[in-house]
Design a protein around this motif. Structure first.
Motif, PDB file in Angstrom:
ATOM      1  N   LYS A   1    -127.311 -14.529 -44.870  1.00  0.00           N
ATOM      2  CA  LYS A   1    -128.332 -14.811 -43.879  1.00  0.00           C
ATOM      3  C   LYS A   1    -129.681 -14.780 -44.580  1.00  0.00           C
ATOM      4  O   LYS A   1    -129.761 -14.446 -45.753  1.00  0.00           O
ATOM      5  CB  LYS A   1    -128.282 -13.753 -42.777  1.00  0.00           C
ATOM      6  CG  LYS A   1    -126.988 -13.771 -42.000  1.00  0.00           C
ATOM      7  CD  LYS A   1    -127.000 -12.708 -40.950  1.00  0.00           C
ATOM      8  CE  LYS A   1    -125.670 -12.743 -40.201  1.00  0.00           C
ATOM      9  NZ  LYS A   1    -125.552 -11.675 -39.242  1.00  0.00           N
ATOM     10  N   ASP A   2    -130.748 -15.074 -43.836  1.00  0.00           N
ATOM     11  CA  ASP A   2    -132.085 -15.000 -44.427  1.00  0.00           C
ATOM     12  C   ASP A   2    -132.340 -13.627 -45.018  1.00  0.00           C
ATOM     13  O   ASP A   2    -131.871 -12.616 -44.513  1.00  0.00           O
ATOM     14  CB  ASP A   2    -133.157 -15.288 -43.374  1.00  0.00           C
ATOM     15  CG  ASP A   2    -133.281 -16.772 -43.091  1.00  0.00           C
ATOM     16  OD1 ASP A   2    -132.644 -17.570 -43.793  1.00  0.00           O
ATOM     17  OD2 ASP A   2    -134.021 -17.123 -42.165  1.00  0.00           O
ATOM     18  N   GLY A   3    -133.110 -13.607 -46.083  1.00  0.00           N
ATOM     19  CA  GLY A   3    -133.468 -12.349 -46.731  1.00  0.00           C
ATOM     20  C   GLY A   3    -132.364 -11.876 -47.640  1.00  0.00           C
ATOM     21  O   GLY A   3    -131.406 -12.580 -47.909  1.00  0.00           O
ATOM     22  N   GLY A   4    -132.518 -10.708 -48.162  1.00  0.00           N
ATOM     23  CA  GLY A   4    -131.505 -10.203 -49.069  1.00  0.00           C
ATOM     24  C   GLY A   4    -131.621  -8.707 -49.223  1.00  0.00           C
ATOM     25  O   GLY A   4    -132.556  -8.082 -48.737  1.00  0.00           O
TER      26      GLY A   4
ATOM     27  N   VAL B   1    -149.946 -13.559 -44.593  1.00  0.00           N
ATOM     28  CA  VAL B   1    -148.558 -13.143 -44.798  1.00  0.00           C
ATOM     29  C   VAL B   1    -148.207 -11.996 -43.852  1.00  0.00           C
ATOM     30  O   VAL B   1    -149.079 -11.438 -43.203  1.00  0.00           O
ATOM     31  CB  VAL B   1    -148.327 -12.703 -46.262  1.00  0.00           C
ATOM     32  CG1 VAL B   1    -148.625 -13.830 -47.238  1.00  0.00           C
ATOM     33  CG2 VAL B   1    -149.166 -11.472 -46.603  1.00  0.00           C
ATOM     34  N   THR B   2    -146.926 -11.635 -43.825  1.00  0.00           N
ATOM     35  CA  THR B   2    -146.481 -10.476 -43.070  1.00  0.00           C
ATOM     36  C   THR B   2    -146.483  -9.268 -44.003  1.00  0.00           C
ATOM     37  O   THR B   2    -145.657  -9.177 -44.914  1.00  0.00           O
ATOM     38  CB  THR B   2    -145.062 -10.694 -42.503  1.00  0.00           C
ATOM     39  OG1 THR B   2    -145.080 -11.843 -41.664  1.00  0.00           O
ATOM     40  CG2 THR B   2    -144.592  -9.478 -41.719  1.00  0.00           C
ATOM     41  N   VAL B   3    -147.434  -8.371 -43.800  1.00  0.00           N
ATOM     42  CA  VAL B   3    -147.521  -7.158 -44.612  1.00  0.00           C
ATOM     43  C   VAL B   3    -146.562  -6.129 -44.020  1.00  0.00           C
ATOM     44  O   VAL B   3    -146.654  -5.785 -42.848  1.00  0.00           O
ATOM     45  CB  VAL B   3    -148.969  -6.606 -44.642  1.00  0.00           C
ATOM     46  CG1 VAL B   3    -149.024  -5.286 -45.414  1.00  0.00           C
ATOM     47  CG2 VAL B   3    -149.922  -7.633 -45.245  1.00  0.00           C
ATOM     48  N   VAL B   4    -145.633  -5.655 -44.838  1.00  0.00           N
ATOM     49  CA  VAL B   4    -144.633  -4.682 -44.403  1.00  0.00           C
ATOM     50  C   VAL B   4    -145.095  -3.266 -44.721  1.00  0.00           C
ATOM     51  O   VAL B   4    -144.846  -2.345 -43.959  1.00  0.00           O
ATOM     52  CB  VAL B   4    -143.279  -4.963 -45.101  1.00  0.00           C
ATOM     53  CG1 VAL B   4    -142.254  -3.906 -44.762  1.00  0.00           C
ATOM     54  CG2 VAL B   4    -142.777  -6.338 -44.755  1.00  0.00           C
ATOM     55  N   LYS B   5    -145.791  -3.128 -45.839  1.00  0.00           N
ATOM     56  CA  LYS B   5    -146.277  -1.825 -46.272  1.00  0.00           C
ATOM     57  C   LYS B   5    -147.678  -2.020 -46.828  1.00  0.00           C
ATOM     58  O   LYS B   5    -147.869  -2.790 -47.765  1.00  0.00           O
ATOM     59  CB  LYS B   5    -145.340  -1.255 -47.342  1.00  0.00           C
ATOM     60  CG  LYS B   5    -145.588   0.163 -47.716  1.00  0.00           C
ATOM     61  CD  LYS B   5    -144.464   0.601 -48.664  1.00  0.00           C
ATOM     62  CE  LYS B   5    -144.698   1.969 -49.196  1.00  0.00           C
ATOM     63  NZ  LYS B   5    -143.698   2.303 -50.208  1.00  0.00           N
ATOM     64  N   GLU B   6    -148.641  -1.354 -46.222  1.00  0.00           N
ATOM     65  CA  GLU B   6    -150.045  -1.480 -46.634  1.00  0.00           C
ATOM     66  C   GLU B   6    -150.267  -0.896 -48.028  1.00  0.00           C
ATOM     67  O   GLU B   6    -149.409  -0.191 -48.561  1.00  0.00           O
ATOM     68  CB  GLU B   6    -150.942  -0.739 -45.630  1.00  0.00           C
ATOM     69  CG  GLU B   6    -150.937  -1.337 -44.236  1.00  0.00           C
ATOM     70  CD  GLU B   6    -151.749  -2.619 -44.113  1.00  0.00           C
ATOM     71  OE1 GLU B   6    -152.656  -2.849 -44.924  1.00  0.00           O
ATOM     72  OE2 GLU B   6    -151.468  -3.384 -43.175  1.00  0.00           O
TER      73      GLU B   6
ATOM     74  N   ASP C   1    -141.633 -12.662 -47.579  1.00  0.00           N
ATOM     75  CA  ASP C   1    -141.906 -14.090 -47.767  1.00  0.00           C
ATOM     76  C   ASP C   1    -141.351 -14.842 -46.561  1.00  0.00           C
ATOM     77  O   ASP C   1    -140.834 -14.244 -45.617  1.00  0.00           O
ATOM     78  CB  ASP C   1    -141.388 -14.603 -49.114  1.00  0.00           C
ATOM     79  CG  ASP C   1    -139.896 -14.916 -49.156  1.00  0.00           C
ATOM     80  OD1 ASP C   1    -139.174 -14.654 -48.169  1.00  0.00           O
ATOM     81  OD2 ASP C   1    -139.440 -15.434 -50.191  1.00  0.00           O
ATOM     82  N   ASN C   2    -141.464 -16.141 -46.566  1.00  0.00           N
ATOM     83  CA  ASN C   2    -141.043 -16.941 -45.420  1.00  0.00           C
ATOM     84  C   ASN C   2    -139.523 -16.973 -45.229  1.00  0.00           C
ATOM     85  O   ASN C   2    -139.037 -17.451 -44.216  1.00  0.00           O
ATOM     86  CB  ASN C   2    -141.598 -18.365 -45.526  1.00  0.00           C
ATOM     87  CG  ASN C   2    -141.028 -19.094 -46.717  1.00  0.00           C
ATOM     88  OD1 ASN C   2    -141.092 -18.614 -47.845  1.00  0.00           O
ATOM     89  ND2 ASN C   2    -140.469 -20.256 -46.473  1.00  0.00           N
TER      90      ASN C   2
END
Length: 125
Positions: free
Chosen positions: A68-71, A93-98, A113-114
């Motif tokens: 599936k998407d991602g890994g 972008v989507t920041v997951v961890k500042e 990433d996308n």
């Protein structure tokens, strides 16, 4: 051994190239080169490169490639001037961890990433 170049499987190579261009990567090679729908591409920024390939292009050759998407992996990318880089991309972008200072002395942040792959950028300051 001389290098490691991840070949990441994605659904839409053009969309992926556009995303990585926002991060400062440049398209250096693609297949085919004639403008037909791409099945493979390589982007590079400094000494960091990624290859992207469609699932369909290797389906018959490597039938075990399927997900599936991602890994279940994280790409750890070292760079200089992390604060200005973060400021330049954080709203795109989507920041997951500042941004944070780690116990081992690095300043890091993580984004998706996308294709839902996790990219962690780090600088030893």
């Amino acid at each position: 051994m001389e290098s490691l170049s991840p070949n990441i499987f994605v659904k839409d190579i053009n969309e992926t190239i556009a995303f990585y261009k926002q991060l400062g990567f440049q398209l250096v090679m693609s297949v085919p080169e004639d403008g037909s729908p791409l099945v493979w591409a390589m982007v590079m920024s400094g000494n960091v490169n990624f290859m992207f390939q469609t699932f369909a292009s290797l389906g018959d050759e490597l039938p075990t490639v399927n997900r599936k998407d991602g890994g279940s992996l994280l790409f750890y990318i070292k760079l200089k001037n992390i604060l200005s880089f973060f400021d330049a991309i954080k709203d795109k972008v989507t920041v997951v961890k500042e941004l944070e200072k780690t116990f081992y002395g690095a300043t890091e942040f993580s984004i998706l990433d996308n294709n839902n792959y996790l990219l962690t950028f780090a600088e030893d300051i």
